[in-house]
Motif scaffolding. Structure first.
Motif, PDB file in Angstrom:
ATOM      1  N   THR A  31       2.211  40.657  -1.788  1.00 31.17           N
ATOM      2  CA  THR A  31       1.131  40.186  -2.661  1.00 31.17           C
ATOM      3  C   THR A  31       0.675  41.318  -3.578  1.00 31.17           C
ATOM      4  O   THR A  31       0.921  42.506  -3.309  1.00 31.17           O
ATOM      5  CB  THR A  31      -0.078  39.725  -1.837  1.00 31.17           C
ATOM      6  N   GLN A  47      -1.957  43.045 -10.497  1.00 32.44           N
ATOM      7  CA  GLN A  47      -1.463  41.765 -11.018  1.00 32.44           C
ATOM      8  C   GLN A  47      -0.989  41.907 -12.455  1.00 32.44           C
ATOM      9  O   GLN A  47       0.060  41.370 -12.823  1.00 32.44           O
ATOM     10  CB  GLN A  47      -2.558  40.697 -10.949  1.00 32.44           C
ATOM     11  N   GLU A  63       5.453  31.393  -5.187  1.00 30.15           N
ATOM     12  CA  GLU A  63       4.231  30.915  -4.551  1.00 30.15           C
ATOM     13  C   GLU A  63       4.583  30.529  -3.119  1.00 30.15           C
ATOM     14  O   GLU A  63       5.560  29.830  -2.882  1.00 30.15           O
ATOM     15  CB  GLU A  63       3.677  29.695  -5.294  1.00 30.15           C
ATOM     16  N   GLN A  67      -0.624  31.942  -1.626  1.00 27.27           N
ATOM     17  CA  GLN A  67      -0.367  33.322  -2.023  1.00 27.27           C
ATOM     18  C   GLN A  67       0.705  33.400  -3.100  1.00 27.27           C
ATOM     19  O   GLN A  67       1.682  32.641  -3.081  1.00 27.27           O
ATOM     20  CB  GLN A  67       0.113  34.151  -0.835  1.00 27.27           C
ATOM     21  N   THR A  68       0.522  34.343  -4.018  1.00 27.31           N
ATOM     22  CA  THR A  68       1.548  34.675  -4.995  1.00 27.31           C
ATOM     23  C   THR A  68       2.220  35.942  -4.501  1.00 27.31           C
ATOM     24  O   THR A  68       1.552  36.945  -4.211  1.00 27.31           O
ATOM     25  CB  THR A  68       0.926  34.909  -6.390  1.00 27.31           C
ATOM     26  N   LEU A  69       3.554  35.891  -4.369  1.00 25.44           N
ATOM     27  CA  LEU A  69       4.315  37.023  -3.856  1.00 25.44           C
ATOM     28  C   LEU A  69       5.260  37.551  -4.925  1.00 25.44           C
ATOM     29  O   LEU A  69       5.778  36.788  -5.747  1.00 25.44           O
ATOM     30  CB  LEU A  69       5.124  36.597  -2.627  1.00 25.44           C
TER      31      LEU A  69
END
Length: 171
Positions: A31, A47, A63, A67-69
């Motif tokens: 993340t 980010q 996604e 969570q965005t990985l």
């Protein structure tokens, strides 16, 4: 306790440089929060730079639940590696390297009477001494590495002429 040289090196890098350096090592999806923690930056800053690397095809973004990985884009990394091989080695050097790798794998298959690195690892159960166990582990590991390299070198050779033609600078 952190190493003083590591801290000095980290302090001489900008936030963006720290994030880019960390991101290029992401083999496991992570993340932005994890990257921010590792690089001592804010999540928002992480980010920003991670998304730039996604746009540049260095990272992939996925996604997973909420969570965005982020992780290294293996396809693009492989393309870059193929291009580097084509630029740094002649066709003959690549052919010799491919032949050498395939010969080693063939020798291991014959020596251990197995067809795959997995079978070689499984044969450890039948080994009688610690040296033989360690040798089989090392050979299996190198075999797996070479098997990955064979496909990359083969790809470099398959498109060698095409890439060389397009890589030359016309005057």
């Amino acid at each position: 306790m952190p190493d003083k040289d590591q801290n000095d090196s980290r302090n001489s890098m900008t936030r963006g440089e720290r994030i880019r350096a960390a991101a290029r090592t992401l083999r496991t999806p992570r993340t932005a929060s994890w990257v921010a923690n590792e690089t001592e930056t804010s999540v928002k800053t992480a980010q920003k730079y991670l998304n730039q690397l996604v746009e540049d095809n260095v990272l992939r973004k996925t996604e997973q639940g909420d969570q965005t990985l982020y992780c290294v884009d293996q396809l693009m990394a492989t393309y870059r590696e193929v291009a580097a091989l084509q630029r740094e080695h002649s066709r003959e050097e690549l052919t010799d390297a491919l032949d050498s790798m395939r010969s080693k794998i063939t020798d291991w298959k014959q020596s251990y009477d197995v067809e795959t690195p997995g079978e070689l690892r499984a044969s450890i159960a039948d080994a009688d001494d610690d040296d033989d166990v360690e040798t089989r582990r090392e050979v299996a590991s190198e075999w797996e590495h070479l098997a990955d390299r064979v496909s990359i070198v083969r790809a470099a050779l398959n498109e060698y002429d095409w890439a060389t033609k397009r890589d030359s600078i016309s005057a």
